[in-house]
Design an enzyme around this catalytic site. Structure first.
Site, PDB file in Angstrom:
ATOM      1  N   CYS A 156       0.806  -1.224   0.000  1.00 43.06           N
ATOM      2  CA  CYS A 156       0.000   0.000   0.000  1.00 43.06           C
ATOM      3  C   CYS A 156       0.837   1.271   0.000  1.00 43.06           C
ATOM      4  O   CYS A 156       0.304   2.360  -0.228  1.00 43.06           O
ATOM      5  CB  CYS A 156      -0.936   0.008   1.195  1.00 43.06           C
ATOM      6  SG  CYS A 156      -2.098  -1.369   1.208  1.00 43.06           S
ATOM      7  N   HIS A 186      -8.938   3.732  -2.296  1.00 45.16           N
ATOM      8  CA  HIS A 186      -7.588   3.217  -2.062  1.00 45.16           C
ATOM      9  C   HIS A 186      -7.131   2.281  -3.187  1.00 45.16           C
ATOM     10  O   HIS A 186      -6.997   1.077  -2.984  1.00 45.16           O
ATOM     11  CB  HIS A 186      -7.558   2.506  -0.706  1.00 45.16           C
ATOM     12  CG  HIS A 186      -6.217   2.018  -0.278  1.00 45.16           C
ATOM     13  ND1 HIS A 186      -5.036   2.581  -0.708  1.00 45.16           N
ATOM     14  CD2 HIS A 186      -5.865   1.001   0.565  1.00 45.16           C
ATOM     15  CE1 HIS A 186      -4.015   1.931  -0.155  1.00 45.16           C
ATOM     16  NE2 HIS A 186      -4.499   0.972   0.614  1.00 45.16           N
TER      17      HIS A 186
END
Length: 398
Positions: A83, A347
Site C-alpha cells: 500500500c 484506495h
C-alpha cells in the site's frame, strides 16, 4: 536532501469502484500522467526517468502505462511496496533529483482492482511464502483467526487492543470515519462523497469487530502522478508560482519491535511510522507543531488514531481524545485527510501515495476549492504498507 526538490505538477483520476468504468490501468495512467504534465506545463519529452508504481499486475506494466504518454526511450522503473507503493515511487523520483542525477522526472501510480475485500497471506496456498506470514501468524497467536478478510482482522484486533489499553471507544473510532466522509463531500475525485453520522457508522455492517464497513477503505480503481524537478529546472522554466518543495522524506521498514512487543498495534506499523516521522523532523527542522495539513493512511479508522500518536500529534493512547475534541478537522489544530482519506476517497494501492501528494500540493497552492485549509504552508503525507514500509514526507510552500 542534497539539493532542493520540488513538485511542480500533479494529476489524478477520480477514484472509482472497480468494474464500474470501461477503462484499463494504462487508460488511468494516461489520464493522471497527462494531467500532471499539463499542470506543470512540461512535455513528456523533458522527463528523464519514470518511477511507475502498482501492486496487482505483471512485470513491466509500468512501461505499458508510461508508453501512453510517449515513446521516448527513458528508463521506467516498476515499483511495488504494497500500500506504500505510490509514495515509494515518489521517493525514488525525489532521490533522483536530490542526488543530481536528473532535473525532471515523473512518479506515476495506478491500480486496477477487483471488487470485494482485499486478500492476504492466509489465502495463499503456501502460507509460509507470504510476505505477511509473520504478521498474520502473530495475529493468530494473539487473537485467533476468523473467516473475515485478514487485513480487516489484523486492524480490528489492533483496534480492540487500543480500546483495552487506552480506553478508546467505538464512538471515537467512528468519529474518524465520520470526519473523513464529511471531508470527502467537497472532493470531486473521491470514490464516495456521502456524509454519515457517527451512529450510522456504528450501525453499518460489521467487517471485523469493532470495525464496520464505513470505517474500512474500499477497493478502488484509479491513478495519480507527480512531476518532480530540481531547483534549477524551476528557475529555468519559471515554475516558482506552482512549485511545492519536498523538504524531507523518509522510509522505514519493520524492526524487531514490531513483533517483540506482541501487539497488533505495532504489527500494523506504529514503530515504522514513528521512525520515519522522527527522521523527517530531524532533517527538516520542523515538527508536528509546524504542520497545517496532513494526508495520512487511514486504511481503517484505527490506523488514523495510531498514526496521530506515531506522528507526534498527541501522546500515546490519546488519539481517540484528539479526534473527539475536533483537533483534526477544520477549526482544529490540524486538518487531517481533507481529501476524505482512504476511507472515503478510495484506495487504489499503487496510486494512494501519489494522490496524497496531489492533495497536499493543491492545499499548499491554495487551489483545493471547498476543502481548502486556510493559510496552509506546511503539509505532511503518510503512507504505509504491511510487510512492510512506511513513508513520511514533509512539503512546504512559501
Amino acid at each position: 536532501m542534497s539539493s532542493k526538490v520540488y513538485v511542480v505538477g500533479v494529476g489524478m483520476t477520480k477514484f472509482e469502484k472497480p468494474e464500474t468504468r470501461e477503462w484499463r490501468y494504462f487508460d488511468m495512467a494516461r489520464e493522471a500522467g497527462t494531467a500532471a504534465l499539463g499542470d506543470a506545463g512540461v512535455r513528456y519529452e523533458q522527463v528523464e526517468q519514470v518511477a511507475a508504481g502498482y501492486v496487482f499486475g505483471p512485470s513491466t506494466c509500468g512501461q505499458r502505462a508510461a508508453y501512453e504518454l510517449g515513446l521516448t526511450g527513458v528508463p521506467v522503473y516498476n515499483v511495488n511496496n504494497n500500500c506504500a507503493t505510490g509514495s515509494t515511487a515518489l521517493m525514488m523520483a525525489v532521490q533522483w533529483v536530490a542526488g543530481g542525477l536528473n532535473d525532471c522526472v515523473l512518479a506515476l501510480g495506478f491500480e486496477q482492482m477487483k471488487r470485494g475485500a482485499l486478500g492476504g497471506g492466509m489465502n495463499n496456498d503456501d502460507f509460509n511464502a507470504s510476505p505477511l506470514a509473520r504478521h498474520y501468524t502473530l495475529m493468530a497467536e494473539l487473537h485467533g483467526f476468523e473467516p473475515t478478510p485478514p487485513t480487516a482482522q489484523i486492524f480490528g484486533d489492533a483496534a480492540r487492543e487500543h480500546m483495552e489499553r487506552y480506553g478508546t471507544t467505538a464512538e471515537q473510532l467512528a468519529m474518524v470515519a465520520a470526519k473523513n466522509h464529511r471531508h470527502s463531500v467537497h472532493n470531486p475525485n473521491a470514490q464516495f462523497q456521502d456524509e454519515y453520522s457517527v451512529q450510522e457508522i456504528l450501525e453499518a455492517k460489521e467487517i471485523h469487530r469493532p470495525l464496520t464497513k464505513l470505517q474500512c477503505s474500499p477497493t478502488s480503481d484509479g491513478a495519480a502522478a507527480a512531476v518532480v524537478v530540481s531547483e534549477r529546472f524551476v528557475e529555468e522554466w519559471g515554475l516558482g508560482e506552482q512549485a511545492v518543495e519536498v523538504v524531507a522524506q523518509a522510509m522505514a521498514t519493520d524492526t524487531a519491535e514490531a513483533f517483540e512487543t506482541r501487539s497488533c498495534i505495532d504489527v500494523v506499523g506504529r514503530p515504522m511510522t514513528r521512525d520515519a516521522a522522527r527522521r523527517v523532523y530531524e532533517v527538516s527542522g520542523l515538527g508536528p507543531e509546524d504542520v497545517d495539513v496532513i494526508e495520512l493512511h487511514d486504511c481503517f479508522s484505527i490506523n488514523e488514531l495510531i498514526t496521530y500518536e506515531a506522528l507526534g500529534l498527541c501522546g500515546e493512547g490519546e488519539g481517540g481524545k484528539l479526534v473527539a475534541d475536533g483537533g483534526t478537522t477544520y477549526g482544529g489544530r490540524w486538518v487531517v485527510n481533507p481529501s476524505g482519506g482512504l476511507i472515503s476517497k478510495g484506495h487504489p494501492l499503487g496510486a494512494t501515495g501519489l494522490a496524497q501528494c496531489a492533495e497536499i500540493s493543491w492545499q499548499l497552492r491554495g487551489t483545493a476549492g471547498g476543502r481548502q485549509v486556510e493559510g496552509a504552508r506546511v503539509g505532511m503525507a503518510h503512507n504505509v504498507g504491511l510487510g512492510g514500509a512506511a513513508v513520511v514526507t514533509v512539503f512546504r510552500r512559501g
